[in-house]
Design a protein around this motif. Structure first.
Motif, mmCIF file in Angstrom:
data_model
loop_
_atom_site.group_PDB
_atom_site.id
_atom_site.type_symbol
_atom_site.label_atom_id
_atom_site.label_comp_id
_atom_site.label_asym_id
_atom_site.label_seq_id
_atom_site.Cartn_x
_atom_site.Cartn_y
_atom_site.Cartn_z
ATOM 1 N N ILE A 1 0.848 -1.198 0.000
ATOM 2 C CA ILE A 1 0.000 0.000 0.000
ATOM 3 C C ILE A 1 0.880 1.243 0.000
ATOM 4 C CG2 ILE A 1 -1.596 1.391 1.392
ATOM 5 C CD1 ILE A 1 -2.886 -1.250 2.290
ATOM 6 N N ASN A 2 1.914 1.225 0.829
ATOM 7 C CA ASN A 2 2.848 2.352 0.864
ATOM 8 C C ASN A 2 3.538 2.537 -0.481
ATOM 9 O OD1 ASN A 2 2.330 3.035 3.546
ATOM 10 N ND2 ASN A 2 3.862 1.601 4.334
ATOM 11 N N LEU A 3 3.786 1.436 -1.179
ATOM 12 C CA LEU A 3 4.395 1.508 -2.504
ATOM 13 C C LEU A 3 3.450 2.177 -3.499
ATOM 14 C CD1 LEU A 3 6.550 0.846 -4.593
ATOM 15 C CD2 LEU A 3 5.627 -1.488 -4.717
ATOM 16 N N VAL A 4 2.172 1.831 -3.451
ATOM 17 C CA VAL A 4 1.181 2.465 -4.326
ATOM 18 C C VAL A 4 1.154 3.971 -4.081
ATOM 19 C CG1 VAL A 4 -1.284 2.658 -4.851
ATOM 20 C CG2 VAL A 4 -0.259 0.398 -4.503
ATOM 21 N N LEU A 5 1.123 4.355 -2.810
ATOM 22 C CA LEU A 5 1.086 5.776 -2.460
ATOM 23 C C LEU A 5 2.376 6.482 -2.871
ATOM 24 C CD1 LEU A 5 -0.574 5.482 1.069
ATOM 25 C CD2 LEU A 5 -1.659 6.214 -1.065
ATOM 26 N N LYS A 6 3.502 5.785 -2.749
ATOM 27 C CA LYS A 6 4.784 6.359 -3.157
ATOM 28 C C LYS A 6 4.813 6.586 -4.662
ATOM 29 C CE LYS A 6 9.060 7.681 -2.546
ATOM 30 N NZ LYS A 6 9.369 8.942 -1.817
ATOM 31 N N MET A 7 4.274 5.660 -5.416
ATOM 32 C CA MET A 7 4.236 5.811 -6.870
ATOM 33 C C MET A 7 3.381 7.011 -7.268
ATOM 34 S SD MET A 7 4.003 1.803 -8.039
ATOM 35 C CE MET A 7 3.960 2.133 -9.806
ATOM 36 N N GLU A 8 2.258 7.184 -6.585
ATOM 37 C CA GLU A 8 1.422 8.350 -6.876
ATOM 38 C C GLU A 8 2.166 9.639 -6.536
ATOM 39 O OE1 GLU A 8 -3.121 9.849 -5.992
ATOM 40 O OE2 GLU A 8 -1.819 9.387 -4.299
ATOM 41 N N GLU A 9 2.878 9.638 -5.414
ATOM 42 C CA GLU A 9 3.649 10.817 -5.001
ATOM 43 C C GLU A 9 4.714 11.171 -6.043
ATOM 44 O OE1 GLU A 9 7.116 11.823 -1.744
ATOM 45 O OE2 GLU A 9 5.564 10.382 -1.175
ATOM 46 N N ILE A 10 5.449 10.168 -6.511
ATOM 47 C CA ILE A 10 6.492 10.392 -7.518
ATOM 48 C C ILE A 10 5.874 10.913 -8.810
ATOM 49 C CG2 ILE A 10 8.180 9.223 -9.001
ATOM 50 C CD1 ILE A 10 8.698 7.322 -6.618
ATOM 51 N N TYR A 11 4.745 10.338 -9.184
ATOM 52 C CA TYR A 11 4.074 10.750 -10.419
ATOM 53 C C TYR A 11 3.730 12.239 -10.382
ATOM 54 C CZ TYR A 11 0.553 11.145 -14.068
ATOM 55 O OH TYR A 11 -0.160 11.557 -15.165
ATOM 56 N N PHE A 12 3.041 12.672 -9.337
ATOM 57 C CA PHE A 12 2.598 14.063 -9.284
ATOM 58 C C PHE A 12 3.756 15.033 -9.039
ATOM 59 C CE2 PHE A 12 -1.718 12.278 -8.507
ATOM 60 C CZ PHE A 12 -2.331 12.891 -9.587
ATOM 61 N N LYS A 13 4.744 14.614 -8.275
ATOM 62 C CA LYS A 13 5.916 15.461 -8.049
ATOM 63 C C LYS A 13 6.598 15.791 -9.371
ATOM 64 C CE LYS A 13 10.476 15.463 -5.835
ATOM 65 N NZ LYS A 13 11.424 14.685 -4.997
ATOM 66 N N ASN A 14 6.774 14.796 -10.215
ATOM 67 C CA ASN A 14 7.458 15.014 -11.483
ATOM 68 C C ASN A 14 6.558 15.663 -12.523
ATOM 69 O OD1 ASN A 14 10.331 13.854 -11.335
ATOM 70 N ND2 ASN A 14 9.095 12.295 -10.318
ATOM 71 N N PHE A 15 5.262 15.418 -12.433
ATOM 72 C CA PHE A 15 4.325 16.111 -13.317
ATOM 73 C C PHE A 15 4.409 17.619 -13.061
ATOM 74 C CE2 PHE A 15 0.671 17.138 -15.731
ATOM 75 C CZ PHE A 15 0.273 16.018 -16.445
ATOM 76 N N SER A 16 4.350 17.990 -11.783
ATOM 77 C CA SER A 16 4.441 19.406 -11.422
ATOM 78 C C SER A 16 5.795 19.988 -11.805
ATOM 79 C CB SER A 16 4.206 19.584 -9.922
ATOM 80 O OG SER A 16 2.888 19.241 -9.571
ATOM 81 N N LYS A 17 6.848 19.207 -11.618
ATOM 82 C CA LYS A 17 8.195 19.663 -11.980
ATOM 83 C C LYS A 17 8.268 19.999 -13.461
ATOM 84 C CE LYS A 17 13.019 18.112 -12.151
ATOM 85 N NZ LYS A 17 13.955 16.992 -11.873
ATOM 86 N N TYR A 18 7.732 19.118 -14.298
ATOM 87 C CA TYR A 18 7.767 19.364 -15.742
ATOM 88 C C TYR A 18 6.974 20.624 -16.093
ATOM 89 C CZ TYR A 18 7.628 18.681 -20.752
ATOM 90 O OH TYR A 18 7.775 18.872 -22.110
ATOM 91 N N LEU A 19 5.785 20.773 -15.508
ATOM 92 C CA LEU A 19 4.962 21.942 -15.814
ATOM 93 C C LEU A 19 5.661 23.236 -15.422
ATOM 94 C CD1 LEU A 19 1.372 20.794 -14.740
ATOM 95 C CD2 LEU A 19 2.353 20.837 -17.037
ATOM 96 N N LYS A 20 6.284 23.244 -14.246
ATOM 97 C CA LYS A 20 6.979 24.449 -13.787
ATOM 98 C C LYS A 20 8.147 24.797 -14.703
ATOM 99 C CE LYS A 20 5.711 23.908 -8.923
ATOM 100 N NZ LYS A 20 6.176 23.536 -7.567
ATOM 101 N N GLU A 21 8.884 23.785 -15.149
ATOM 102 C CA GLU A 21 10.013 24.032 -16.047
ATOM 103 C C GLU A 21 9.529 24.532 -17.403
ATOM 104 O OE1 GLU A 21 12.255 20.413 -16.095
ATOM 105 O OE2 GLU A 21 13.143 20.766 -14.107
#
Length: 248
Positions: free
Chosen positions: A83-103
């Motif tokens: 379960i923690n892995l699922v949540l971690k994957m979602e966290e990584i996904y949105f963190k990098n999505f936001s990173k790309y948009l900001k750049e």
């Protein structure tokens, strides 16, 4: 009044999506769960399964559902650790999505500065609503990443109604929320079926945006039978054209 799509209209969501998945595939490999190909194969399989099971429902876009199903397909069951892995994957996904948009926003700050200048000019006398086939949390994360602090707008996502564009009902609700009739509105979006055909059937004037910051010409849309439909390759020229049609 102005109705705007979000993904690939005002934000480069396809590119951000691809970047986020690439980062997740690297995480998958670092954890020794499998190769990049294994990650993409499992993601595709999970995504297709969710899309079939939730066809026509906005929840079929929830990334966390894809990640949960990926873990089930990989390990056969869930545990607290998984379960923690699922949540971690979602966290990584949105963190990098936001990173790309900001750049992207930073690299195109001149274009975006003009975009929000035009939008502020429009909203001084016309209401603006963003209309999207997505879940609310995803779109709030995207918009919070790049939108200026003092920019005011309305937002309607398919999750709120349980239906998606090109359904007439979602366009009717968007018009209702900005106190307008369809004939008073202009829809700008990148998807010909969801945005353009869906809106045109209600008499909404449409601008099919082929790319965000390309050539600035506007032409008639020859791929649709109605007369009040146009094609553009630049968001800012589309907004300027809106102003010329609906003086602010």
């Amino acid at each position: 009044m102005l109705i705007l799509d979000i993904d690939n209209t005002i934000l480069p969501s396809k590119e951000a999506y691809d970047f986020s998945l690439k980062c997740l595939s690297e995480f998958w490999q670092r954890k020794a769960y499998g190769s990049a190909l294994d990650f993409y194969d499992r993601f595709k399989l999970a995504r297709e399964e969710i899309k079939v099971n939730l066809e026509g429902h906005s929840s079929n876009r929830l990334r966390i559902l894809y990640f949960k199903r990926m873990i089930e397909l990989k390990f056969g069951s869930l545990t607290k650790k998984r379960i923690n892995l699922v949540l971690k994957m979602e966290e990584i996904y949105f963190k990098n999505f936001s990173k790309y948009l900001k750049e992207f926003f930073h690299l195109n700050k001149g274009n975006y500065k003009f975009t929000f200048k035009l939008l502020n000019e429009i909203q001084a006398s016309h209401k603006i609503i963003f209309l999207s086939n997505e879940n609310l949390r995803t779109q709030l994360i995207k918009l919070e990443s790049v939108f200026p602090k003092n920019f005011h707008f309305n937002l309607l996502v398919s999750e709120e109604l349980g239906i998606e564009k090109p359904s007439a009902q979602i366009f009717i609700e968007a018009c209702r929320r900005i106190d307008s009739n369809p004939e008073q509105c202009v829809m700008i979006g990148d998807n010909h079926i969801d945005d353009i055909e869906g809106a045109s059937k209600l008499g909404i004037t449409t601008i099919h945006l082929k790319e965000m910051f390309g050539e600035r010409e506007i032409s008639k849309n020859l791929n649709i039978s109605v007369s009040n439909s146009f094609v553009a390759h630049n968001l800012n020229s589309s907004l300027e054209y809106y102003i010329s049609m609906r003086p602010v």
